[in-house]
Design an enzyme around this catalytic site. Structure first.
Site, mmCIF file in Angstrom:
data_model
loop_
_atom_site.group_PDB
_atom_site.id
_atom_site.type_symbol
_atom_site.label_atom_id
_atom_site.label_comp_id
_atom_site.label_asym_id
_atom_site.label_seq_id
_atom_site.Cartn_x
_atom_site.Cartn_y
_atom_site.Cartn_z
ATOM 1 N N PHE A 36 0.803 -1.218 -0.039
ATOM 2 C CA PHE A 36 0.043 0.132 -0.148
ATOM 3 C C PHE A 36 1.023 1.250 0.048
ATOM 4 C CE2 PHE A 36 -2.425 3.340 1.770
ATOM 5 C CZ PHE A 36 -3.833 3.391 1.173
ATOM 6 N N SER A 82 -32.024 19.301 16.152
ATOM 7 C CA SER A 82 -31.705 18.202 17.101
ATOM 8 C C SER A 82 -32.944 17.289 17.077
ATOM 9 C CB SER A 82 -31.356 18.937 18.286
ATOM 10 O OG SER A 82 -32.201 19.727 18.795
ATOM 11 N N LEU A 83 -32.923 16.317 17.870
ATOM 12 C CA LEU A 83 -33.935 15.276 18.085
ATOM 13 C C LEU A 83 -34.767 15.506 19.385
ATOM 14 C CD1 LEU A 83 -31.987 12.121 16.585
ATOM 15 C CD2 LEU A 83 -34.139 13.263 15.614
ATOM 16 N N GLU A 113 -32.459 3.343 13.937
ATOM 17 C CA GLU A 113 -30.900 3.247 14.113
ATOM 18 C C GLU A 113 -30.463 3.516 15.302
ATOM 19 O OE1 GLU A 113 -30.123 6.703 11.282
ATOM 20 O OE2 GLU A 113 -31.061 5.686 9.710
ATOM 21 N N LYS A 115 -28.133 5.592 18.061
ATOM 22 C CA LYS A 115 -27.768 7.117 18.266
ATOM 23 C C LYS A 115 -26.281 7.068 18.629
ATOM 24 C CE LYS A 115 -29.526 11.411 19.916
ATOM 25 N NZ LYS A 115 -28.451 12.106 20.289
ATOM 26 N N ASP A 117 -22.595 8.337 19.472
ATOM 27 C CA ASP A 117 -22.472 9.411 20.419
ATOM 28 C C ASP A 117 -21.040 9.968 19.799
ATOM 29 O OD1 ASP A 117 -22.401 11.079 22.508
ATOM 30 O OD2 ASP A 117 -21.829 9.767 23.861
ATOM 31 N N ARG A 136 -21.813 20.953 12.963
ATOM 32 C CA ARG A 136 -23.118 21.573 13.270
ATOM 33 C C ARG A 136 -23.307 23.002 13.554
ATOM 34 N NH1 ARG A 136 -26.786 22.106 17.252
ATOM 35 N NH2 ARG A 136 -28.876 21.354 16.810
ATOM 36 N N TYR A 223 -25.899 8.969 8.464
ATOM 37 C CA TYR A 223 -27.186 8.464 8.700
ATOM 38 C C TYR A 223 -28.318 9.415 8.094
ATOM 39 C CZ TYR A 223 -26.469 12.576 11.772
ATOM 40 O OH TYR A 223 -26.122 13.686 12.525
ATOM 41 N N LYS A 284 -37.232 6.826 12.874
ATOM 42 C CA LYS A 284 -37.326 7.568 11.971
ATOM 43 C C LYS A 284 -38.635 7.239 11.039
ATOM 44 C CE LYS A 284 -32.754 9.120 11.526
ATOM 45 N NZ LYS A 284 -31.467 8.809 10.966
ATOM 46 N N LYS A 308 -33.637 7.534 24.653
ATOM 47 C CA LYS A 308 -32.147 7.312 25.278
ATOM 48 C C LYS A 308 -32.171 6.243 26.251
ATOM 49 C CE LYS A 308 -29.565 10.498 25.077
ATOM 50 N NZ LYS A 308 -29.416 12.103 25.246
ATOM 51 N N CYS A 402 0.196 8.542 54.838
ATOM 52 C CA CYS A 402 0.676 8.008 53.549
ATOM 53 C C CYS A 402 0.741 6.360 53.491
ATOM 54 C CB CYS A 402 2.135 8.401 52.912
ATOM 55 S SG CYS A 402 2.374 7.813 51.536
ATOM 56 N N CYS A 405 4.600 5.519 53.007
ATOM 57 C CA CYS A 405 5.857 5.792 53.922
ATOM 58 C C CYS A 405 5.215 6.251 55.079
ATOM 59 C CB CYS A 405 6.610 6.919 53.046
ATOM 60 S SG CYS A 405 5.639 8.411 53.281
ATOM 61 N N CYS A 420 1.272 13.519 49.984
ATOM 62 C CA CYS A 420 2.190 13.089 50.869
ATOM 63 C C CYS A 420 3.453 14.002 50.739
ATOM 64 C CB CYS A 420 2.518 11.601 50.447
ATOM 65 S SG CYS A 420 3.990 11.067 51.603
ATOM 66 N N CYS A 426 9.536 8.856 49.875
ATOM 67 C CA CYS A 426 8.527 8.121 49.721
ATOM 68 C C CYS A 426 8.515 7.092 48.193
ATOM 69 C CB CYS A 426 7.092 8.886 49.594
ATOM 70 S SG CYS A 426 5.467 7.989 49.235
HETATM 71 S S1 IVH Z 1 -30.910 11.837 12.496
HETATM 72 C C1 IVH Z 1 -32.904 16.276 12.871
HETATM 73 N N1 IVH Z 1 -29.652 9.968 12.848
HETATM 74 O O1 IVH Z 1 -28.076 13.158 17.090
HETATM 75 C C2 IVH Z 1 -31.737 15.544 13.093
HETATM 76 N N2 IVH Z 1 -28.917 11.570 14.353
HETATM 77 O O2 IVH Z 1 -30.089 15.119 18.427
HETATM 78 C C3 IVH Z 1 -31.854 14.240 12.471
HETATM 79 N N3 IVH Z 1 -27.069 11.523 15.790
HETATM 80 O O3 IVH Z 1 -26.880 16.093 15.793
HETATM 81 C C4 IVH Z 1 -30.480 13.469 13.013
HETATM 82 N N4 IVH Z 1 -26.823 9.235 15.829
HETATM 83 O O4 IVH Z 1 -25.673 14.303 15.019
HETATM 84 C C5 IVH Z 1 -29.595 10.990 13.364
HETATM 85 N N5 IVH Z 1 -28.761 7.615 13.671
HETATM 86 C C6 IVH Z 1 -28.803 8.922 13.792
HETATM 87 C C7 IVH Z 1 -27.931 9.548 14.915
HETATM 88 C C8 IVH Z 1 -28.012 11.041 15.004
HETATM 89 C C9 IVH Z 1 -26.567 10.476 16.181
HETATM 90 C C10 IVH Z 1 -26.996 12.793 16.287
HETATM 91 C C11 IVH Z 1 -26.967 13.579 15.294
HETATM 92 C C12 IVH Z 1 -27.673 15.001 15.898
HETATM 93 C C13 IVH Z 1 -28.141 14.738 17.151
HETATM 94 C C14 IVH Z 1 -29.681 14.862 17.088
#
Ligand code: IVH
Length: 666
Positions: A36, A82-83, A113, A115, A117, A136, A223, A284, A308, A402, A405, A420, A426
């Site tokens: 490679f 956000s969700l 799916e 979530k 982190d 973001r 995603y 979703k 969550k 300690c 010692c 200590c 020590c």
């Molecule tokens: S869909 C409208 N799918 O969660 C947002 N988000 O709270 C639709 N995240 O900032 C996002 N895994 O970065 C989606 N399978 C997933 C995810 C995901 C992690 C994060 C995403 C977003 C935050 C939303």
């Protein structure tokens, strides 16, 4: 000819893209690393010679190298929302009812799916080529981190279709293994450990040097796809997979909310075997026109929700609290627990930080405690089941002396930690300081290890780093496990370490808060240990990036007689305690007439130190490799094109160790 070159560049790019994809997404090593690297270096050198054929999606972009001082702001074409979160089955049922009502039908499907982190990324492709990658930010505008994102191997730099515009979104993350590897390195170097993979990923993506980002093996799960003409989210994921985006196979179509719950339950344990942290499930609506029908609130889509997982917790018995003594004398209490399964691993210990934490929890021996694994790797105790406490249970009082010692501990006004104060007597402090001194990133004395240090200490031969330089062959040869070779190696290793430049020496001294970078800053400013040791608080804080905490620690260090004595002894032994000023420090003319190219990353010296050393010994540093060049000083991660050129021209390559030997012995 040029047709041939163009064709070869294309061939190499296709091959390397394919190998990368197989390696990073399918964990399949098609060719050995060496092959490679050879192909990559061929491509780099062809692109250098024929820049007109360099394609914007070339695999050579993955190695980084761009420095970004400030990340430009970019506006998102559609906001990154956000969700909304749910934590219970009832919340999920309510969500399902809202969907039914909004769509006025029961004819819909969900896609579940995990979530992930990590850090949300937006990837914009123009005419099939990755154009902008952004964070973001506030949802409307983010930072343009394209150079750094291009180093993520699993993100395609282009797709095989000429689509005018589309955007993929996903979550960049640092695989847990990689996080642990980085932290092990940090621990060995005596540096502060990183808190968790998410913060590390986020910090890494904002680094200024993309070649450093490239070394940190980030990954990215995708995603979503913003592109017209796609009927379902499932189709979008399939399309993304075809274009070689990294879409994990963990997603699943569910026809009812009960199936969704089953998915959530199934993945509650399975998710711990994934390479990244996940904190929930995203549910979703599959059909895109139904998504549009449901629409958005100002913050989040109505067609999706996040469930969550409760951060995992387990109950177990607190057996006792033990105490560790660090090299600075700080005492860390550690809870010893009856083994319990938590988030896929057996937990037997939990960090308690300091005495305040023990008081806050009001811990008693034999208590039933709750342990939790949050984003952090080391579990923590979050609470005590008071109802289960035995009346006679003994309250845990922080030790007063300690454990190693026996010296009475001190706790400074306003500080959480106990220390200590027996710095000189020590054992773990003495050994800890010496382990730090010999570490690869400090004096790099690899002929010594922690076990040998302990043996030498136990035999009364050493109590500080200066003693290491005074060890005699006759003293060593009589010790267990020592032979002629190991005794000689140790003595030679110490001798070699007197060549290590001052910034590393200063770091090796182990002054609290003086890590490798701070040491470099201090040396750059003060040049000699005398000047540094005489510096006032005002003079210290005037140095860029040196704050009061560091300044006070430096002053404290140099105010102690034992440290002054140590430095005097190190000086006697010839250890470098000043930087050489390049202009007027002609040390020898042993390298006169010799030319050098320096390439790669080094551990013994910084690049500037190497340059100065060459000059100070009469040599010349040049930038390009030619047949006339005498030596290529090669470090880690040297550019493959340089390597190839040097090999082709038969230039002699030496590593930094060989260089060190060269300036000592010529
Ligand atoms: S869909 C409208 N799918 O969660 C947002 N988000 O709270 C639709 N995240 O900032 C996002 N895994 O970065 C989606 N399978 C997933 C995810 C995901 C992690 C994060 C995403 C977003 C935050 C939303």
């Amino acid at each position: 000819m040029s047709d041939k070159v163009e064709q070869r560049i294309k061939e190499l790019s296709d091959l390397l893209h394919h190998y990368n994809h197989e390696y990073y997404q399918n964990h399949n090593s098609v060719v050995p690393d060496i092959t490679f690297d050879k192909l990559l270096s061929e491509l780099i050198s062809l692109e250098e010679q024929h820049p007109q054929f360099k394609h914007p999606d070339s695999p050579t972009q993955r190695v980084g190298g761009t420095i970004t001082k400030e990340f430009p702001t970019v506006s998102h074409k559609t906001p990154m929302l956000s969700l909304s979160n749910t934590y219970s089955w009832e919340d999920l049922d309510d969500f399902d009812k809202r969907i039914q009502k909004g769509l006025e039908t029961t004819d819909y499907e969900y896609i579940c799916e995990l979530k992930y982190d990590g850090v949300a990324l937006s990837l914009s492709y123009e005419n099939g080529i990755l154009n902008v990658a952004a964070t973001r930010g506030d949802g409307k505008q983010g930072d343009d981190i394209t150079h750094n994102v291009k180093t993520i191997q699993s993100i395609p730099l282009s797709i095989p279709e000429d689509i005018p515009f589309f955007e993929a979104r996903g979550e960049a993350f640092l695989p847990r293994k990689e996080f642990e590897r980085i932290n092990q390195e940090k621990e060995k170097a005596g540096e502060e450990k990183l808190a968790n993979p998410r913060n590390t990923a986020s910090g890494t993506l904002k680094m200024q040097d993309s070649s450093v980002v490239a070394q940190r093996k980030l990954d990215c799960y995708i995603y979503s796809l913003n592109l017209g003409g796609i009927a379902t989210h499932e189709d979008a994921l399939e399309q993304l997979k075809k274009w070689k985006f990294n879409v994990p196979d963990s997603y699943q179509k569910c026809k009812t909310i009960e199936e969704v719950k089953k998915y959530i339950q199934d993945w509650d344990t399975k998710r711990h075997s994934l390479p990244l942290d996940t904190d929930g499930v995203v549910i979703k609506i599959n059909n895109i026109s139904q998504q549009e029908q449901l629409g958005y609130t100002s913050k989040s889509p109505r067609w999706a929700i996040a469930y969550k997982y409760a951060s995992e917790s387990a109950a177990t018995e607190l057996l006792e609290v033990s105490y560790q003594v660090g090299r600075t004398g700080s005492i860390t209490p550690v809870a010893q627990l009856a083994p319990v399964q938590l988030a896929g691993t057996t937990v037997q210990r939990a960090s308690l930080h300091n005495a305040n934490e023990i008081d806050r929890l009001d811990l008693h021996v034999g208590d039933t405690v709750f342990v939790e694994k949050g984003g952090e790797i080391i579990p923590k105790i979050t609470g005590v089941d008071h109802s289960a406490r035995n009346e006679q249970a003994q309250k845990i009082d922080f030790i007063t002396h300690c454990p190693e010692c026996g010296t009475a501990l001190v706790r400074k006004e306003g500080e959480a930690n106990h220390y200590c104060p027996n710095t000189l007597g020590c054992k773990p402090q003495i050994l800890g300081r010496m382990e730090h001194y010999i570490h690869r990133k400090a004096m790099n004395i690899d002929s010594l290890g922690p076990e040998t240090l302990e043996q030498l200490f136990d035999n009364g031969l050493i109590k500080n780093p200066a003693d290491l330089y005074r060890l005699q062959f006759d003293q060593l040869i009589n010790l267990e496990r020592f032979g002629e070779t190991s005794a000689n190696n140790l003595i030679q290793g110490m001798k070699n370490s007197t060549q290590i430049a001052f910034p590393k020496v200063l770091f090796a001294l182990g002054i609290r808060y003086v890590g490798a970078t701070v040491a470099e800053k201090l040396v750059e400013h003060f040049k000699t240990i005398e000047k540094l040791s005489e510096a006032t608080l005002e003079e210290l804080v005037a140095v860029h990036e040196i704050g009061e905490r560091i300044a006070e620690s430096v002053i404290d260090y140099f105010s102690k007689a034992e440290n002054k004595e140590l430095i005097a002894h190190l000086k006697e032994q010839g250890v470098q305690l000043a930087i050489e000023e390049s202009e007027n420090k002609q040390v020898s003319n042993s390298l006169t007439g010799k030319t050098f190219v320096i390439s790669g990353v080094f551990t013994l010296y910084s690049r500037t130190e190497l340059q100065n050393l060459i000059k100070n010994h009469g040599g010349k540093v040049v930038s390009s490799i030619s047949a006339k060049l005498d030596f290529l000083v090669a470090g880690d991660k040297m550019g493959p094109s340089k390597l190839e050129k040097a090999t082709k021209l038969g230039v002699k390559m030496i590593n930094e160790q060989e260089f060190a030997e060269m300036i000592q012995t010529i």
